[in-house]
Design a protein around this motif. Structure first.
Motif, PDB file in Angstrom:
ATOM      1  N   ASN A  17       0.815  -1.200   0.000  1.00 15.19           N
ATOM      2  CA  ASN A  17       0.000   0.000   0.000  1.00 15.19           C
ATOM      3  C   ASN A  17       0.854   1.257   0.000  1.00 15.19           C
ATOM      4  O   ASN A  17       0.628   2.198  -0.762  1.00 15.19           O
ATOM      5  N   LEU A  18       1.837   1.260   0.868  1.00 18.00           N
ATOM      6  CA  LEU A  18       2.733   2.411   0.975  1.00 18.00           C
ATOM      7  C   LEU A  18       3.493   2.615  -0.330  1.00 18.00           C
ATOM      8  O   LEU A  18       3.682   3.735  -0.787  1.00 18.00           O
ATOM      9  N   SER A  19       3.913   1.496  -0.891  1.00 18.06           N
ATOM     10  CA  SER A  19       4.604   1.511  -2.160  1.00 18.06           C
ATOM     11  C   SER A  19       3.776   2.280  -3.172  1.00 18.06           C
ATOM     12  O   SER A  19       4.256   3.142  -3.896  1.00 18.06           O
ATOM     13  N   ASN A  20       2.495   1.929  -3.173  1.00 19.90           N
ATOM     14  CA  ASN A  20       1.547   2.525  -4.094  1.00 19.90           C
ATOM     15  C   ASN A  20       1.410   4.024  -3.861  1.00 19.90           C
ATOM     16  O   ASN A  20       1.461   4.832  -4.781  1.00 19.90           O
TER      17      ASN A  20
ATOM     18  N   LEU B 223      19.272  10.873  -5.577  1.00 19.63           N
ATOM     19  CA  LEU B 223      17.811  10.965  -5.598  1.00 19.63           C
ATOM     20  C   LEU B 223      17.174   9.720  -5.000  1.00 19.63           C
ATOM     21  O   LEU B 223      16.200   9.796  -4.254  1.00 19.63           O
ATOM     22  N   VAL B 224      17.749   8.552  -5.338  1.00 19.22           N
ATOM     23  CA  VAL B 224      17.229   7.315  -4.755  1.00 19.22           C
ATOM     24  C   VAL B 224      17.392   7.378  -3.240  1.00 19.22           C
ATOM     25  O   VAL B 224      16.501   7.014  -2.476  1.00 19.22           O
TER      26      VAL B 224
ATOM     27  N   ALA C  71      13.293  -3.256   7.088  1.00 22.29           N
ATOM     28  CA  ALA C  71      12.863  -4.084   5.961  1.00 22.29           C
ATOM     29  C   ALA C  71      11.688  -3.436   5.244  1.00 22.29           C
ATOM     30  O   ALA C  71      11.658  -3.356   4.005  1.00 22.29           O
ATOM     31  N   ALA C  72      10.723  -2.946   6.029  1.00 25.97           N
ATOM     32  CA  ALA C  72       9.540  -2.332   5.428  1.00 25.97           C
ATOM     33  C   ALA C  72       9.939  -1.096   4.627  1.00 25.97           C
ATOM     34  O   ALA C  72       9.500  -0.910   3.491  1.00 25.97           O
ATOM     35  N   ALA C  73      10.814  -0.269   5.212  1.00 27.00           N
ATOM     36  CA  ALA C  73      11.215   0.965   4.534  1.00 27.00           C
ATOM     37  C   ALA C  73      11.883   0.635   3.202  1.00 27.00           C
ATOM     38  O   ALA C  73      11.585   1.244   2.173  1.00 27.00           O
ATOM     39  N   LEU C  74      12.769  -0.350   3.228  1.00 30.88           N
ATOM     40  CA  LEU C  74      13.454  -0.731   1.991  1.00 30.88           C
ATOM     41  C   LEU C  74      12.452  -1.254   0.971  1.00 30.88           C
ATOM     42  O   LEU C  74      12.504  -0.924  -0.205  1.00 30.88           O
ATOM     43  N   LEU C  75      11.523  -2.088   1.483  1.00 35.25           N
ATOM     44  CA  LEU C  75      10.565  -2.731   0.592  1.00 35.25           C
ATOM     45  C   LEU C  75       9.677  -1.701  -0.092  1.00 35.25           C
ATOM     46  O   LEU C  75       9.532  -1.698  -1.312  1.00 35.25           O
ATOM     47  N   PHE C  76       9.069  -0.816   0.696  1.00 38.81           N
ATOM     48  CA  PHE C  76       8.123   0.086   0.043  1.00 38.81           C
ATOM     49  C   PHE C  76       8.822   1.280  -0.591  1.00 38.81           C
ATOM     50  O   PHE C  76       8.261   1.957  -1.434  1.00 38.81           O
ATOM     51  N   GLY C  77      10.058   1.546  -0.161  1.00 37.74           N
ATOM     52  CA  GLY C  77      10.765   2.651  -0.787  1.00 37.74           C
ATOM     53  C   GLY C  77      11.376   2.274  -2.118  1.00 37.74           C
ATOM     54  O   GLY C  77      11.510   3.099  -3.021  1.00 37.74           O
ATOM     55  N   SER C  78      11.717   0.978  -2.251  1.00 35.63           N
ATOM     56  CA  SER C  78      12.491   0.610  -3.429  1.00 35.63           C
ATOM     57  C   SER C  78      11.666   0.697  -4.714  1.00 35.63           C
ATOM     58  O   SER C  78      12.193   1.080  -5.754  1.00 35.63           O
ATOM     59  N   ALA C  79      10.368   0.383  -4.617  1.00 39.23           N
ATOM     60  CA  ALA C  79       9.555   0.432  -5.841  1.00 39.23           C
ATOM     61  C   ALA C  79       9.593   1.841  -6.424  1.00 39.23           C
ATOM     62  O   ALA C  79       9.886   2.037  -7.606  1.00 39.23           O
TER      63      ALA C  79
ATOM     64  N   GLY D 150      11.740   4.128  -5.713  1.00 38.93           N
ATOM     65  CA  GLY D 150      13.122   4.486  -6.033  1.00 38.93           C
ATOM     66  C   GLY D 150      13.530   3.964  -7.397  1.00 38.93           C
ATOM     67  O   GLY D 150      14.064   4.699  -8.235  1.00 38.93           O
ATOM     68  N   ILE D 151      13.240   2.689  -7.631  1.00 39.43           N
ATOM     69  CA  ILE D 151      13.609   2.082  -8.912  1.00 39.43           C
ATOM     70  C   ILE D 151      12.885   2.789 -10.042  1.00 39.43           C
ATOM     71  O   ILE D 151      13.466   3.175 -11.051  1.00 39.43           O
TER      72      ILE D 151
END
Lengths: 117, 883
Positions: free
Chosen positions: B373-376, B402-403, B462-470, B472-473
């Protein structure tokens, strides 16, 4: 690439600063910068400002110390002098640079011969 | 190395004294320039030219200062500081997004911390005893007869203590304690208290040291010794105000003066380890000689010797136990013993292993959904800020920078969520730790501890990396020009974006459907459990523990019982009244029973059977159903008639295919006539089989262990509590203020672990559903906004409102359908994994799956309807003009 050039310059600058303080005794930043320019016969393109980064680096490694004093023209300036650790480092650096110069010289000379054949 | 170390120290120093360093550098540069100008002037240059040349030779004051800073301080920390400041600024500007994101994260992370703490306390952490892995519990290999087959007699225990070579010590406690089994009289007021009898060396075996005073001494375990007691910490605090002077003083405990020898430490919570939910107030010595002639009543705990493996100890136990005699004086009593060693930890929480793991996975799914959800949300934000990022790239910011910026943002969000989540978890755990109605072991000890904090850190990162990476990429793949140009619909960048967001929503829906199916199956099982015919009617029945003094006289006891029952049934609102020593789904004990004639062929022909010593009216008060025959009568009791009522299962076992009424049985060593047969009663819990039960009148052959007055009422039991206590006090002024407890409470308690898990998994499923609908709503709204112009054109060309709405809703349903399809397949697999937790419910229960699909469909319609409405209200002219 500006990065690699800077790296080389940094190392060179540091050892030159150490050597000048070793020979001349306590000196301020401007004096060191001028000295380098004079010694190299103004052949080095030195942004005098970069000397301060080098000075703070050397200071933090404990190779030189600094003290506020008065210049010959009665101006307040920071005077740097080399420490015991600095002398040792200078000795190491000197040896290193001489060996390096030696090797590079030899290699370059060899390449010259090869080219003639 | 020394110089490196010094440099590091100096860098940190410089980092914290930025102003001082900058100031000095400024002075130095000023002096430098002044000297240079002076020299130039001396060389004959004009003042202006001298200054210009000095500056040229110096080569950029700002660059020199920057380089100086970089070489002396901690540049990466400076950058981090910048990132943080920038992030705080952008987040506080976008307050709505920040609040939603932090709240969602707090829910997800908080739930995870709470569940982790529960799992850690019950499953992962070792028991709060010294070298607790050496502790084992010993029970019968096939514990069919409830507590009686998890306990041993005094003689057997003593023999084993002397003969074994594997254990440092073997001890135990009296396993048949009912709550409020003592009364403490202080200042004339009788207070009910719960005390456990412990055998010699019990606390030493566990490795528990008193916090004040001393443990029991060996001479206090012999008959006629001065009675002593140890207090539990909470009881000491509550009743005696933590008064240290109470040690050595005497209290009046059930009319006996008892000396208090010490107080147990705060961390020792007997109830939470050995009897979940029970509050134990004090401990007294179990004097072996007092119990020589009784049945099994000691629950054994033993500590292995160093270097002795569980298997070695088991081998020795297998050798010794069959030879142990229940009672030395009567070698003919009982069957040969067996002994199964189980590590105490495993014994206490082993059964919960699977449930807890399922719970842990469910809450992990929630965190995953939160991340998606956060990713979104972040993706939408990045998209909205696409131009800002592109501009910064164009101005020279590196991609990595920027990433890093985006990851900083997600880290800050996650951290804020974690802090809030910790608060949430703290509250949840505080609540759980005080739920005595939940019969889960060790739950009272649950709290946010170091391990939980570590876990928080881990899942936050883990959560921060997970939802931030989408995001970021996505951002770092953006093509500069495309973004700067991409202002209208239909550009390839936004198409790709759409696809990515759609994938995320599908993932979310799939995860939510797995959770929903899991929760649905558990809920169905729970409802099935509630539907089970218990064999008695718990609603509108309540029980109270009754104190009386018969002086050991059976006739006097009968008279007292009769009076209590008669007076009890006269209380207004009471339909039926009766007494039993034990109640279903609480304490139990068992004897053996055999049809007369069968008992001669040896003890193996005795069926273990739960024993209830009752008064007339008890069966009626409990709502138990007589299939045939009659209830016990006062005449039976007054005339010492040896009669027995059996449940159907045991009647059928003893006399298969025949009528049991009027037949003779050997029950508890006595010959008794069967006078009645009742429907099976679920003795141990709604999910267990009925087993064998018998109901005996309280005659001189059958001694009751305490007495519970059970009343069946027309009114809510709570409203009768006052009048019941008044009646009992009239009969016996010494009646302690025991609680009038609804029988429903016993049933609820036995189903409480299941309720606990259903409630949690159900909550998680609802949370997952809410998050998924939020995700659907976000994506569809966004796509409507993006397609404003397209929709505007279509409306201008004559598309009806209904047509536009249908299109949007159709798109929503397509997304959800794909998610549900994937989710259903995954759920089928997951359901098989939790099959052992289900009760009379198939893992592929069609109703549950259909329910999940319908529910998600409705939610999707709702989440799609609002954006659809908005789409249909688009004014073509406005949409086409603005961009």
């Amino acid at each position: 690439m500006p990065d690699s050039k800077l790296g080389l310059l940094q190392g060179t600058l540091d050892v030159m600063v150490l050597r000048i303080l070793d020979v001349m005794g306590p000196l301020h930043g401007y004096g060191i910068a001028r000295r380098i320019e004079q010694e190299s016969g103004d052949q080095v393109l030195l942004n005098q400002g970069t000397i301060y980064a080098s000075l703070v680096r050397l200071q933090q490694r404990g190779w030189i110390t600094a003290e506020w004093g008065t210049s010959e023209n009665n101006r307040k300036a920071k005077f740097y002098s080399i420490t015991k650790a600095g002398h040792k480092q200078l000795a190491r650096d000197t040896a290193y640079w001489q060996r390096l110069a030696d090797i590079v010289g030899r290699v370059l000379a060899m390449q010259g011969e090869g080219g003639e054949q | 190395v020394k110089s490196l170390l010094r440099e590091a120290v100096n860098r940190v120093h410089a980092f914290f004294h930025k102003n001082q360093f900058d100031q000095e550098l400024n002075d130095e540069i000023r002096a430098h320039l002044a000297m240079a100008i002076e020299e130039n002037v001396q060389r004959g240059l004009s003042a202006e030219e001298a200054r210009r040349q000095a500056l040229v030779r110096f080569g950029g004051v700002q660059q020199a200062v920057e380089q100086h800073r970089e070489d002396r301080g901690l540049p990466w920390l400076d950058v981090l500081g910048q990132d943080l400041r920038f992030t705080f600024r952008t987040l506080s500007r976008d307050r709505g997004f920040t609040i939603v994101a932090v709240l969602i994260l707090a829910l997800g992370i908080g739930a995870n911390i709470a569940v982790f703490s529960v799992v850690n306390t019950i499953l992962l952490r070792s028991l709060p005893f010294h070298n607790s892995e050496e502790l084992v519990r010993i029970v019968e290999k096939d514990p069919k007869a409830g507590e009686s087959s998890k306990t041993y007699t005094a003689d057997a225990t003593q023999d084993f203590q002397q003969q074994n070579r594997s254990f440092q010590s073997v001890s135990g406690y009296f396993a048949f304690t009912a709550p409020d089994n003592f009364k403490l009289v202080r200042n004339g007021q009788p207070i009910p208290v719960t005390g456990i009898l412990v055998a010699e060396g019990f606390f030493q075996t566990l490795g528990v040291e008193p916090s004040v005073g001393r443990l029991f001494r060996p001479e206090e375990f012999v008959q006629h010794a001065q009675p002593v007691a140890l207090l539990s910490y909470p009881f000491w605090k509550r009743r005696f105000g933590s008064d240290r002077n109470i040690i050595g003083k005497t209290i009046n405990l059930s009319n006996t003066p008892v000396t208090i020898t010490g107080v147990l430490p705060e961390i020792f919570d007997f109830g939470s380890v050995f009897s979940p939910g029970a509050k134990i107030d004090l401990f007294t010595p179990y004097i072996m000689d007092d119990f020589r002639d009784d049945g099994n009543d000691l629950a054994l705990v033993a500590r292995l010797k160093r270097g002795v493996s569980l298997q070695q100890a088991q081998n020795e136990t297998d050798q010794l136990f069959p030879q142990l005699l229940a009672v030395h004086k009567h070698p003919e009593y009982g069957k040969p013993y067996t002994g199964q060693l189980t590590r105490l930890k495993e014994y206490v929480s082993g059964k919960l292993h699977r449930s807890l793991i399922v719970l842990w996975c469910a809450v992990g799914l929630i965190l995953l959904i939160v991340c998606v959800n956060l990713s979104n949300l972040l993706l939408a934000r990045t998209m909205a800020r696409g131009k800002e990022f592109a501009m910064r790239r164009a101005l020279g910011a590196g991609r990595g920078r920027l990433v890093r910026q985006i990851l900083t943002e997600s880290l800050i969000l996650a951290t804020a969520g974690a802090v809030l989540g910790l608060g949430l978890a703290y509250l949840i755990l505080l609540y759980l730790a005080h739920q005595e109605s939940i019969a889960l072991p060790l739950l009272a000890m649950v709290r946010v501890d170091g391990a939980a904090l570590g876990w928080t850190l881990l899942i936050t990162l883990a959560a921060a990396l997970l939802f931030g990476s989408a995001a970021g990429i996505r951002m770092s793949n953006n093509k500069l020009q495309e973004i700067l140009k991409d202002s209208g619909p239909g550009a390839s960048g936004s198409k790709k974006h759409d696809r990515m967001r759609a994938t995320l929503v599908i993932t979310e829906v799939a995860l939510a459907s797995v959770l929903l199916v899991g929760a649905g199956l558990l809920l169905r099982s729970f409802l099935r459990v509630l539907d089970v015919d218990l064999g008695f009617e718990p609603s509108r029945a309540a029980a109270i523990s009754v104190d009386y003094d018969d002086g050991g006289n059976v006739a006097k006891r009968a008279a007292i019982w009769q009076e209590i029952v008669e007076r009890g049934s006269m209380i207004p609102g009471v339909e039926a009244a009766g007494i039993s020593d034990n109640l279903p789904m609480s304490r139990n004990r068992s004897w053996g029973i055999a049809a007369k004639g069968e008992e001669k062929s040896g003890p193996l022909n005795f069926v273990p059977i739960f024993v209830y010593i009752v008064s007339p009216g008890y069966l009626k008060a409990m709502g138990m159903r007589l299939v045939e025959g009659r209830d016990v009568s006062w005449t039976d009791i007054l005339n010492d008639r040896s009669v027995v009522i059996l449940n159907e299962t045991v009647a059928r076992t003893l006399w298969p295919g025949q009528d049991a009424i009027g037949r003779l049985a050997i029950a508890g060593g006595q010959e008794a006539t069967v006078i009645g047969v009742i429907d099976d009663v679920r003795e141990s819990g709604a999910e267990d089989n009925a087993g064998a039960q018998m109901y005996l009148p309280a005659t001189k052959m059958f001694r009751p262990e305490g007495a519970n007055l059970v009343l069946r009422t027309k009114l809510p039991p709570a409203s009768l509590a006052g009048s019941v206590m008044r009646t009992l006090r009239q009969l016996n002024p010494g009646q302690p203020a025991t609680e009038f407890k609804p029988i429903q409470g016993l049933v609820d308690r036995s189903t409480s672990p299941r309720r606990f898990f259903v409630l949690l998994v159900g909550t998680f499923a609802c949370l997952g559903l809410a998050l998924a609908s939020l995700g659907i709503f976000g994506v569809i709204s966004y796509s409507v906004v993006q397609q404003r112009q397209e929709i505007g054109i279509r409306i201008a060309l004559g598309a009806t409102q209904a047509r536009v709405q249908l299109d949007v809703i159709g798109k929503t349903l397509r997304l959800v359908l794909v998610g549900v399809a994937i989710g259903t397949v995954a759920a089928l697999g997951v359901a098989r994994l939790i099959a052992s937790l289900l009760f009379q419910t198939a893992p592929s229960d069609p109703l549950t799956f259909a329910g999940m699909i319908v529910l998600l469909g409705i939610v999707a319609l709702l989440a799609g309807y609002l954006p659809a409405r908005r789409a249909s209200k688009i004014e073509p002219m406005v949409a086409l003009r603005t961009n």
